[in-house]
Design an enzyme around this catalytic site. Structure first.
Site, PDB file in Angstrom:
ATOM      1  N   ASP A  56       0.835  -1.203   0.000  1.00 40.51           N
ATOM      2  CA  ASP A  56       0.000   0.000   0.000  1.00 40.51           C
ATOM      3  C   ASP A  56       0.869   1.252   0.000  1.00 40.51           C
ATOM      4  O   ASP A  56       2.022   1.202   0.453  1.00 40.51           O
ATOM      5  CB  ASP A  56      -0.842   0.072   1.280  1.00 40.51           C
TER       6      ASP A  56
HETATM    7  N1  URA Z   1      -1.108  -5.859   3.905  1.00 39.16           N
HETATM    8  C1  URA Z   1      -1.537  -4.591   3.935  1.00 39.16           C
HETATM    9  O1  URA Z   1      -2.539  -4.277   4.576  1.00 39.16           O
HETATM   10  N2  URA Z   1      -0.840  -3.685   3.242  1.00 39.16           N
HETATM   11  C2  URA Z   1       0.266  -3.986   2.560  1.00 39.16           C
HETATM   12  O2  URA Z   1       0.851  -3.092   1.955  1.00 39.16           O
HETATM   13  C3  URA Z   1       0.708  -5.302   2.544  1.00 39.16           C
HETATM   14  C4  URA Z   1      -0.001  -6.235   3.236  1.00 39.16           C
END
Ligand code: URA
Length: 232
Positions: free
Chosen positions: A104
């Site tokens: 993310d």
């Molecule tokens: N899980 C998440 O919530 N975000 C990420 O970036 C990777 C795994």
């Protein structure tokens, strides 16, 4: 088989746009035959491709480990935000490298990138169970019931089910989470489902590759034993 202009661009001959003119001018040959169509297909690993009679470099397979900072989106292009591709040194920009899965925008840590399609597929497929290790800061404290719920395969608030995962409490407001799949916002959604919203998330390892010694914002090319362990 791939388009000739793509193969030549990835070999670093010129930009894809410039290559169209080079190919149309009859300067490119495949196995001794002049090819004048940029859309023509060839096999970069097998065919003998020349430009002005000079053999092109074989496509170089590259796997990079990047320490992604917060604020960058995991994508090759984005109209609004800075992408992880902007963090790569110039020399890696034209090799057809793409991110392996995604982190993310606000998540930090290890992101692998490669131009090896087969490896990409293997690393993101839940079938291959490549473990991804995260450290999370969150509201509350994980207890044995949370650990058991992760191990059993959690059901998210929207009803989606997860593969069994490992949750290790590291003290108040801190946990390590190990997943074998990569659903959208998965760690954040799993922790929210147990009433522990995540405030900071860092991926510390993927398979045998760890973040150790890699400063935030920097990348390194995997080589030798490390690369073998990832691809075995
Ligand atoms: N899980 C998440 O919530 N975000 C990420 O970036 C990777 C795994």
């Amino acid at each position: 088989m791939e388009r000739l202009d793509k193969i030549l661009a990835e070999a670093g001959v010129a930009s894809r746009r410039a290559l169209k003119a080079v190919i149309r001018a009859g300067r490119v040959s495949v196995n001794g035959q002049v090819v004048r169509s940029p859309e023509a297909k060839a096999d970069a690993a097998e065919d003998a491709i020349t430009v002005d009679g000079i053999p092109i470099r074989r496509k170089r397979t590259v796997v990079l480990a990047l320490h992604k900072p917060a604020g960058y989106v995991t994508s090759t292009e984005d109209p609004r935000d800075a992408t992880v591709m902007e963090l790569l040194p110039e020399a890696y920009r034209n090799l057809g490298i793409v991110p392996v899965g995604r982190l993310d925008k606000e998540t930090e840590g290890l992101l692998l990138l490669t131009n090896d399609g087969a490896l990409l597929h293997r690393l993101i497929s839940p079938r291959h169970r490549v473990p991804k290790v995260y450290e999370a800061e969150h509201v509350g404290e994980a207890d044995p019931a949370d650990v058991a719920a992760f191990a059993a395969g959690l059901t998210l608030r929207d009803g989606e089910t997860c593969l069994p995962a490992e949750l290790t409490p590291l003290g108040p407001g801190r946990s390590r989470i190990i997943l074998h799949e990569g659903k959208y916002h998965q760690v954040r959604r799993m922790m929210a489902a147990r009433g522990m919203p995540v405030t900071y998330l860092l991926r510390v390892a993927e398979g045998p590759i760890t973040l150790e010694g890699l400063p935030r914002g920097q990348c390194r090319e995997l080589q030798g034993e490390e690369l073998r362990r990832l691809t075995d």
